[in-house]
Design a protein around this motif. Structure first.
Motif, short mmCIF file in Angstrom:
data_model
loop_
_atom_site.label_atom_id
_atom_site.label_comp_id
_atom_site.label_asym_id
_atom_site.label_seq_id
_atom_site.Cartn_x
_atom_site.Cartn_y
_atom_site.Cartn_z
N HIS A 1 0.81 -1.21 0.00
CA HIS A 1 0.00 0.00 0.00
C HIS A 1 0.84 1.26 0.00
N GLY A 2 0.20 2.37 -0.21
CA GLY A 2 0.91 3.63 -0.24
C GLY A 2 -0.06 4.78 -0.19
N LEU B 1 6.48 3.41 -11.82
CA LEU B 1 6.41 2.03 -12.28
C LEU B 1 5.00 1.67 -12.75
N PRO B 2 4.89 0.82 -13.78
CA PRO B 2 3.58 0.47 -14.31
C PRO B 2 2.79 -0.42 -13.35
N ALA C 1 -1.50 1.42 -6.12
CA ALA C 1 -1.27 2.72 -5.49
C ALA C 1 0.23 2.88 -5.26
N ASP C 2 0.66 4.12 -4.93
CA ASP C 2 2.05 4.33 -4.55
C ASP C 2 2.36 3.49 -3.32
N VAL C 3 3.58 3.01 -3.23
CA VAL C 3 4.01 2.17 -2.11
C VAL C 3 5.18 2.85 -1.42
N PHE D 1 3.00 4.15 -10.72
CA PHE D 1 3.14 4.24 -9.28
C PHE D 1 4.61 4.29 -8.88
N THR D 2 4.86 4.79 -7.67
CA THR D 2 6.21 4.78 -7.13
C THR D 2 6.31 3.70 -6.05
N VAL D 3 7.51 3.15 -5.89
CA VAL D 3 7.76 2.12 -4.88
C VAL D 3 9.00 2.53 -4.10
#
Length: 108
Positions: A8-9, A57-58, A88-90, A18-20
């Motif tokens: 989750h993010g 990121l996809p 979602a962003d993480v 999204f970002t990780v």
């Protein structure tokens, strides 16, 4: 290899990108290289407390792994959950590093 996983993010959108990222502790020498889906990497330097892949990121399913360990230390993912597909962003992936060879085995 050690799997980097997250669940989750902050930003919520079904299509991405999204970002990780997350936190890192115990990295005292050198650097560790993390890899996303076999091609996107981030190098995390000694003393860092946070990290993130520098490109969005996809949504597609992907693996997140430790590509290169720091000399004399071992890094692993210790928290973060799992998600086959980013939704979602993480920002909650935790990487913990420790001095390699600190364990002592004792026989009975």
């Amino acid at each position: 290899m050690l799997a980097l996983v997250a669940c989750h993010g902050g930003k919520s959108s079904s299509s991405g990108p999204f970002t990780v990222g997350g936190t890192i502790t115990g990295l005292n020498a050198g650097s560790v290289v993390l890899i996303y889906n076999g091609s996107t990497t981030v190098s995390v330097a000694a003393g860092a407390t946070t990290w993130s892949f520098q490109v969005p990121l996809p949504r597609t399913p992907a693996t997140r792994d430790v590509l290169t360990q720091p000399v004399g230390e071992l890094c692993e993912v210790t928290s973060g959950g799992t998600a086959a597909t980013l939704t979602a962003d993480v920002s909650n992936v935790v990487v913990t590093c420790s001095v390699y060879g600190q364990w002592t085995w004792e026989g009975a």
